[in-house]
Design a protein around this motif. Structure first.
Motif, PDB file in Angstrom:
ATOM      1  N   HIS A 233      75.310  10.861  47.988  1.00 11.48           N
ATOM      2  CA  HIS A 233      75.273   9.594  48.627  1.00 11.48           C
ATOM      3  C   HIS A 233      73.991   8.270  49.712  1.00 11.48           C
ATOM      4  CE1 HIS A 233      78.450   9.327  45.183  1.00 11.48           C
ATOM      5  NE2 HIS A 233      79.434  10.551  46.039  1.00 11.48           N
ATOM      6  N   ARG A 234      74.020   7.439  48.617  1.00 10.21           N
ATOM      7  CA  ARG A 234      73.124   6.515  50.300  1.00 10.21           C
ATOM      8  C   ARG A 234      74.276   6.182  50.784  1.00 10.21           C
ATOM      9  NH1 ARG A 234      72.982   1.303  50.132  1.00 10.21           N
ATOM     10  NH2 ARG A 234      74.186   0.585  48.307  1.00 10.21           N
ATOM     11  N   THR A 235      73.740   5.930  52.214  1.00  6.62           N
ATOM     12  CA  THR A 235      74.069   5.676  53.323  1.00  6.62           C
ATOM     13  C   THR A 235      74.585   4.323  53.275  1.00  6.62           C
ATOM     14  OG1 THR A 235      74.366   7.939  54.623  1.00  6.62           O
ATOM     15  CG2 THR A 235      74.614   5.973  56.352  1.00  6.62           C
ATOM     16  N   VAL A 236      75.421   3.750  53.714  1.00  7.05           N
ATOM     17  CA  VAL A 236      75.896   2.637  53.712  1.00  7.05           C
ATOM     18  C   VAL A 236      75.875   1.182  55.315  1.00  7.05           C
ATOM     19  CG1 VAL A 236      77.021  -0.174  52.875  1.00  7.05           C
ATOM     20  CG2 VAL A 236      76.431   2.037  51.040  1.00  7.05           C
ATOM     21  N   THR A 237      74.676   1.022  55.738  1.00 13.69           N
ATOM     22  CA  THR A 237      75.208   0.532  56.861  1.00 13.69           C
ATOM     23  C   THR A 237      75.619  -0.830  57.288  1.00 13.69           C
ATOM     24  OG1 THR A 237      73.665   2.165  57.883  1.00 13.69           O
ATOM     25  CG2 THR A 237      74.374  -0.084  59.551  1.00 13.69           C
ATOM     26  N   THR A 238      76.924  -1.504  57.674  1.00  9.71           N
ATOM     27  CA  THR A 238      77.269  -2.966  57.772  1.00  9.71           C
ATOM     28  C   THR A 238      77.855  -3.202  57.944  1.00  9.71           C
ATOM     29  OG1 THR A 238      77.921  -4.562  55.813  1.00  9.71           O
ATOM     30  CG2 THR A 238      79.217  -2.277  56.280  1.00  9.71           C
TER      31      THR A 238
END
Length: 272
Positions: A233-238
């Protein structure tokens, strides 16, 4: 007994951010960019600088002041701070324009990898009698279709109740209010921490001098940082903010987004 709070200087923060960035490059490397793209981008950026000089009739003393300021930013190791505050939000917008799901935000200069691994229900490492309002952050990591992602990692870091980050302030223990929480078999997690405070980016260096000269404020609203990752899965940085928080509408880093504003409600014990 009182504990003296040491306010980190721009040089201290800049050195720590620069070292963290270099370690990140060592781990991940840099993307190869072909010569034609470099030529196009560099000519465009330089052309826009030339246009601004002409449009505002820059004088030689002003040019020399800019040159000295650029030298000062480099010598103070503030480039990670300056770029992450004033540039990264645009890079993030461009990079995520085709992404769906949770909105992303900037990583910023205060991320440190390789923090302690924690179970799905965990309390972030903190000092005894850590200041701040207790905060419980819970949820579930899911795919776009709503399928839970078991074992997803939530790399979380935040400022303390005085607005300082561990690793960037010498009086705060390493790893304080940082950790990697591993979601359970249903992708769920529950993280106990304290509500972070808004903070000013360091103002005693060249970045601060620019802010003062332009008449801007240097504040960021209170927020939690998250980097959510799972294999395949794509890493989400938030970043997650708090409704009613100060500086939400005038974040110096321009990183706030309406979708990322939380509205925590206190329980009977006053825990958010």
């Amino acid at each position: 007994m009182t504990t003296e709070i040491h306010t980190p200087t721009a040089v201290e923060s800049g050195s720590s951010a620069t070292e963290a960035f270099r370690k990140s490059l060592a781990r991940h490397g840099t993307a190869d960019t072909d010569r034609e793209r470099i030529d196009t981008f560099a000519r465009d950026v330089l052309g826009r600088i030339h246009d601004a000089i002409r449009a505002h009739n820059m004088t030689y003393p002003e040019y020399q002041a800019v040159k000295q300021w650029l030298i000062d930013v480099g010598e103070s190791k503030e480039w990670p701070l300056f770029l992450d505050v004033f540039v990264e939000h645009v890079v993030e917008d461009v990079a995520s324009q085709d992404h769906h799901g949770t909105k992303g935000s900037i990583e910023g200069p205060y991320y440190l990898p390789d923090q302690v691994m924690l179970p799905a229900k965990a309390t972030l490492p903190m000092r005894q009698e850590e200041k701040g309002t207790p905060l419980v952050f819970s949820g579930q990591v899911r795919t776009l279709e709503g399928t839970p992602i078991p074992g997803a990692e939530l790399d979380i870091w935040q400022a303390d109740a005085d607005g300082y980050y561990s690793g960037f302030a010498s009086t705060i223990p390493d790893g304080n209010l940082r950790g990697v929480v591993v979601a359970d078999g249903d992708g769920r997690f529950e993280i106990t921490t304290v509500q972070p405070a808004p903070y000013e980016i360091p103002k005693d260096g060249p970045t601060g001098k620019l802010i003062a000269a332009a008449g801007w404020h240097a504040w960021r609203p209170a927020h939690l940082h998250l980097m959510v990752r799972a294999p395949g899965h794509r890493t989400v940085t938030t970043q997650l903010y708090f409704r009613g928080g100060q500086w939400l509408d005038s974040d110096i880093a321009q990183a706030t987004k309406p979708e990322l504003v939380l509205d925590p409600q206190p329980d009977a014990d006053g825990v958010l």
